[in-house]
Design an enzyme around this catalytic site. Structure first.
Site, mmCIF file in Angstrom:
data_model
loop_
_atom_site.group_PDB
_atom_site.id
_atom_site.type_symbol
_atom_site.label_atom_id
_atom_site.label_comp_id
_atom_site.label_asym_id
_atom_site.label_seq_id
_atom_site.Cartn_x
_atom_site.Cartn_y
_atom_site.Cartn_z
ATOM 1 N N TRP A 185 0.868 -1.183 0.000
ATOM 2 C CA TRP A 185 0.000 0.000 0.000
ATOM 3 C C TRP A 185 0.900 1.227 0.000
ATOM 4 O O TRP A 185 1.844 1.325 0.789
ATOM 5 C CB TRP A 185 -0.918 0.048 1.232
ATOM 6 C CG TRP A 185 -1.586 1.389 1.313
ATOM 7 C CD1 TRP A 185 -2.586 1.845 0.514
ATOM 8 C CD2 TRP A 185 -1.238 2.470 2.192
ATOM 9 N NE1 TRP A 185 -2.889 3.157 0.842
ATOM 10 C CE2 TRP A 185 -2.077 3.554 1.869
ATOM 11 C CE3 TRP A 185 -0.292 2.630 3.209
ATOM 12 C CZ2 TRP A 185 -2.010 4.781 2.527
ATOM 13 C CZ3 TRP A 185 -0.231 3.850 3.865
ATOM 14 C CH2 TRP A 185 -1.087 4.907 3.529
ATOM 15 N N GLU A 226 -3.026 -3.039 -2.521
ATOM 16 C CA GLU A 226 -4.130 -2.415 -1.790
ATOM 17 C C GLU A 226 -4.394 -0.994 -2.276
ATOM 18 O O GLU A 226 -3.570 -0.096 -2.102
ATOM 19 C CB GLU A 226 -3.770 -2.393 -0.296
ATOM 20 C CG GLU A 226 -4.798 -1.724 0.591
ATOM 21 C CD GLU A 226 -4.380 -1.728 2.075
ATOM 22 O OE1 GLU A 226 -3.227 -2.117 2.384
ATOM 23 O OE2 GLU A 226 -5.203 -1.324 2.911
ATOM 24 N N LYS A 228 -7.048 2.528 -2.680
ATOM 25 C CA LYS A 228 -7.749 3.376 -1.733
ATOM 26 C C LYS A 228 -8.484 4.475 -2.499
ATOM 27 O O LYS A 228 -8.021 4.926 -3.539
ATOM 28 C CB LYS A 228 -6.690 3.991 -0.806
ATOM 29 C CG LYS A 228 -7.217 4.666 0.426
ATOM 30 C CD LYS A 228 -6.089 4.811 1.441
ATOM 31 C CE LYS A 228 -6.534 5.590 2.635
ATOM 32 N NZ LYS A 228 -5.558 5.604 3.720
ATOM 33 N N ASP A 259 -9.392 -3.321 1.500
ATOM 34 C CA ASP A 259 -9.464 -2.793 2.861
ATOM 35 C C ASP A 259 -10.864 -2.214 3.044
ATOM 36 O O ASP A 259 -11.294 -1.346 2.266
ATOM 37 C CB ASP A 259 -8.387 -1.715 3.066
ATOM 38 C CG ASP A 259 -8.363 -1.169 4.491
ATOM 39 O OD1 ASP A 259 -9.432 -0.777 4.991
ATOM 40 O OD2 ASP A 259 -7.280 -1.115 5.097
ATOM 41 N N HIS A 262 -11.515 1.565 2.764
ATOM 42 C CA HIS A 262 -10.952 2.347 1.663
ATOM 43 C C HIS A 262 -11.933 2.684 0.554
ATOM 44 O O HIS A 262 -11.535 3.087 -0.531
ATOM 45 C CB HIS A 262 -9.760 1.599 1.051
ATOM 46 C CG HIS A 262 -8.557 1.635 1.940
ATOM 47 N ND1 HIS A 262 -7.307 1.267 1.523
ATOM 48 C CD2 HIS A 262 -8.405 2.035 3.224
ATOM 49 C CE1 HIS A 262 -6.442 1.406 2.506
ATOM 50 N NE2 HIS A 262 -7.092 1.864 3.558
ATOM 51 N N HIS A 286 -8.234 -6.455 4.296
ATOM 52 C CA HIS A 286 -7.883 -5.714 5.491
ATOM 53 C C HIS A 286 -9.205 -5.424 6.176
ATOM 54 O O HIS A 286 -9.927 -4.500 5.798
ATOM 55 C CB HIS A 286 -7.135 -4.422 5.156
ATOM 56 C CG HIS A 286 -5.662 -4.607 5.087
ATOM 57 N ND1 HIS A 286 -4.774 -3.581 4.938
ATOM 58 C CD2 HIS A 286 -4.916 -5.734 5.206
ATOM 59 C CE1 HIS A 286 -3.540 -4.066 4.944
ATOM 60 N NE2 HIS A 286 -3.603 -5.363 5.097
ATOM 61 N N ASP A 294 -12.000 6.579 6.654
ATOM 62 C CA ASP A 294 -11.124 5.427 6.879
ATOM 63 C C ASP A 294 -10.482 5.542 8.265
ATOM 64 O O ASP A 294 -9.279 5.707 8.400
ATOM 65 C CB ASP A 294 -10.052 5.408 5.776
ATOM 66 C CG ASP A 294 -9.122 4.225 5.916
ATOM 67 O OD1 ASP A 294 -9.563 3.183 6.421
ATOM 68 O OD2 ASP A 294 -7.944 4.352 5.518
ATOM 69 N N ASP A 296 -10.248 3.431 10.752
ATOM 70 C CA ASP A 296 -9.576 2.253 11.306
ATOM 71 C C ASP A 296 -9.962 1.959 12.748
ATOM 72 O O ASP A 296 -9.111 1.664 13.584
ATOM 73 C CB ASP A 296 -8.053 2.372 11.144
ATOM 74 C CG ASP A 296 -7.620 2.204 9.701
ATOM 75 O OD1 ASP A 296 -7.818 1.112 9.166
ATOM 76 O OD2 ASP A 296 -7.105 3.178 9.108
ATOM 77 N N ASP A 326 -6.820 -4.890 9.991
ATOM 78 C CA ASP A 326 -6.121 -3.608 9.879
ATOM 79 C C ASP A 326 -6.927 -2.520 10.585
ATOM 80 O O ASP A 326 -7.816 -1.919 9.990
ATOM 81 C CB ASP A 326 -5.895 -3.242 8.398
ATOM 82 C CG ASP A 326 -5.101 -1.947 8.256
ATOM 83 O OD1 ASP A 326 -4.493 -1.502 9.249
ATOM 84 O OD2 ASP A 326 -5.093 -1.369 7.139
HETATM 85 C C1 RNT Z 1 -3.685 2.573 4.934
HETATM 86 C C2 RNT Z 1 -3.776 1.109 4.645
HETATM 87 C C3 RNT Z 1 -2.624 0.282 5.144
HETATM 88 C C4 RNT Z 1 -2.186 0.627 6.540
HETATM 89 C C5 RNT Z 1 -1.207 -0.341 7.146
HETATM 90 C C6 RNT Z 1 -0.548 0.195 8.372
HETATM 91 O O1 RNT Z 1 -4.824 3.251 4.653
HETATM 92 O O2 RNT Z 1 -4.966 0.597 5.123
HETATM 93 O O3 RNT Z 1 -2.930 -1.039 4.988
HETATM 94 O O4 RNT Z 1 -3.273 0.731 7.402
HETATM 95 O O5 RNT Z 1 -0.311 -0.762 6.206
HETATM 96 ZN ZN ZN Z 2 -5.191 -1.512 4.986
#
Ligand code: RNT
Ligand code: ZN
Length: 418
Positions: A185, A226, A228, A259, A262, A286, A294, A296, A326
């Site tokens: 990523w 990955e 986004k 993810d 994303h 993820h 996003d 997390d 993630d």
């Molecule tokens: C960032 C991505 C990525 C990170 C990690 C730490 O938006 O999701 O995967 O969260 O690599």
């Molecule tokens: Zn991620």
């Protein structure tokens, strides 16, 4: 207590058997599903190479709950503890910044031996290792760009880093006897509207092609890419968009990483798996919980998670999907965050598995949509919790919220003494 759990399970087993669901088979199936638990929840993505470097690339961790891990032994110790509270056998995802070395090494100098610490730990814990190159929190992230930078010097630095991450992932695979997924990523993009959207993407293709030029045995490692929609500070244009990486993965025979945070908040991420797999080799997930963006957040058993796990189970694509976690939250106990997110993901899998999938599929093709709807609704109040408790019991991990007292104890004895 154990007797009650077993008794409740026996009753639940009967209830499920009545609708054609074999809970024993389900328990065995769930046991086979490995999660890839992300190390970075344990230290707010600081790593050990440049721990005081500011977190960049548009991602952020909030909170300062006491007890954050700052050394390899603390982080691996915390992970070991968390793993005793999560049923089943799993993998752990590392990032390049978690290299353990006494030499001063930059990201373009890392070698497999810098991860020997983790391989030794993984062998002891009987877990696999996945890998992530770290394309952020570094001064060579220049004007928001890495592999797609217009500056060849910048690109070359990151290309070398990408190559090195592959050698490390290959080493994980060789040493641990299971494939190491190497996730890529990068944060590259523009805050404001760019004029040229194509050239950066062409540069990214070229950089990635250079990185993956060397062949490694897929038994040991495979790359995942990955994309986004956007990141903070890069709202107008992300070079590595979803379409970009989906096409890249398909044309290069690699994995596509989805993810959950994303995408546009109203998109149903689970719907993408079966759109990709007829063409692609496999998926990396993820699993994350975006709240308005996003963000997390720690994963919980919400509708989005259930939809994802249901898709994997109903479409029988678990063996083509790597389920990585993630999320990062420093406002709560970091070990608890791991345990909550991992157990929620497993619960969502279990709930998905506890349904008469073949009958539901038959109802669907024969047009019995009334049964399909009625049954899926009724299933929601079947005694799935009893099967979950039995799963925990059989896997020798605490049942219900009992794991929390172990975390509290660990806090007093270990975390709060740091
Ligand atoms: C960032 C991505 C990525 C990170 C990690 C730490 O938006 O999701 O995967 O969260 O690599
Ligand atoms: Zn991620």
């Amino acid at each position: 207590m154990i007797k009650n759990i077993e008794k409740t399970y026996e009753l639940a087993k009967e209830r499920y058997a009545n609708i054609g669901v074999d809970t024993e088979k389900v328990l065995n199936a769930l046991e086979k599903v490995k999660l890839s638990i992300h190390c970075w929840q344990g230290d707010d993505i600081h790593g050990f190479l440049f721990p005081s470097q500011e977190l960049t690339g548009g991602i952020g961790v909030s909170g300062n709950y006491p007890g954050v891990a700052t050394t390899p032994d603390q982080l691996s110790g915390d992970l070991s503890k968390a793993l005793t509270l999560i049923p089943g056998h799993h993998k752990v995802q590392l990032h390049a910044i978690y290299a353990v070395t006494d030499k001063k090494k930059d990201l373009d100098e890392l070698e497999p031996e810098d991860f020997k610490y983790w391989v030794d730990w993984a062998k002891k814990e009987n877990v696999g290792l996945d890998m992530n190159g770290t394309f952020f929190s570094h001064p060579m992230l220049k004007d928001g760009f890495t592999l797609a930078s217009p500056d060849k010097k910048v690109r070359d630095f990151w290309i070398e880093h990408g190559k090195r991450s592959r050698a490390i992932a290959n080493y994980f695979g060789e040493e641990l006897g299971q494939q190491s997924v190497n996730n890529f990523w990068i944060p590259d993009g523009y805050k404001d509207n760019p004029i040229d959207k194509l050239t950066p993407r062409l540069r990214l293709v070229d950089s990635l092609d250079q990185i993956i030029e060397q062949k490694y045995d897929e038994k040991n490692t495979i790359e995942a890419f990955e994309g986004k929609l956007f990141g903070t500070g890069v709202e107008s244009y992300t070079v590595g968009s979803h379409e970009f990486y989906e096409n890249y993965a398909i044309t290069r025979g690699k994995l596509w990483t989805i993810d959950a945070g994303h995408f546009h908040p109203t998109e149903d991420v689970s719907d993408k798996f079966s759109s990709f797999l007829p063409f692609g080799k496999g998926l990396m997930l993820h699993v994350s919980r975006p709240v308005r963006w996003d963000s997390d957040h720690v994963v919980i058993m919400d509708d989005a998670l259930l939809r994802m796990m249901r898709s994997l189970v109903r479409d029988d694509i678990l063996d083509r999907t790597n389920i990585g976690l993630d999320f990062f939250d420093a406002t709560i106990n970091r070990l608890a965050a791991w345990v909550i997110g991992a157990r929620a993901t497993q619960k969502a899998l279990l709930l998905s598995m506890l349904s008469p999938i073949n009958k539901l599929k038959e109802d669907e093709v024969t047009g019995n949509l009334t049964d399909r709807l009625a049954l899926t609704e009724e299933l929601k109040s079947y005694p799935f919790g009893a099967v979950w408790d039995e799963f925990c019991l059989r896997n020798d991990v605490p049942v219900g919220a009992d794991w929390l007292s172990e975390i509290r104890d660990y806090e007093q004895k270990v975390l709060f003494k740091r």
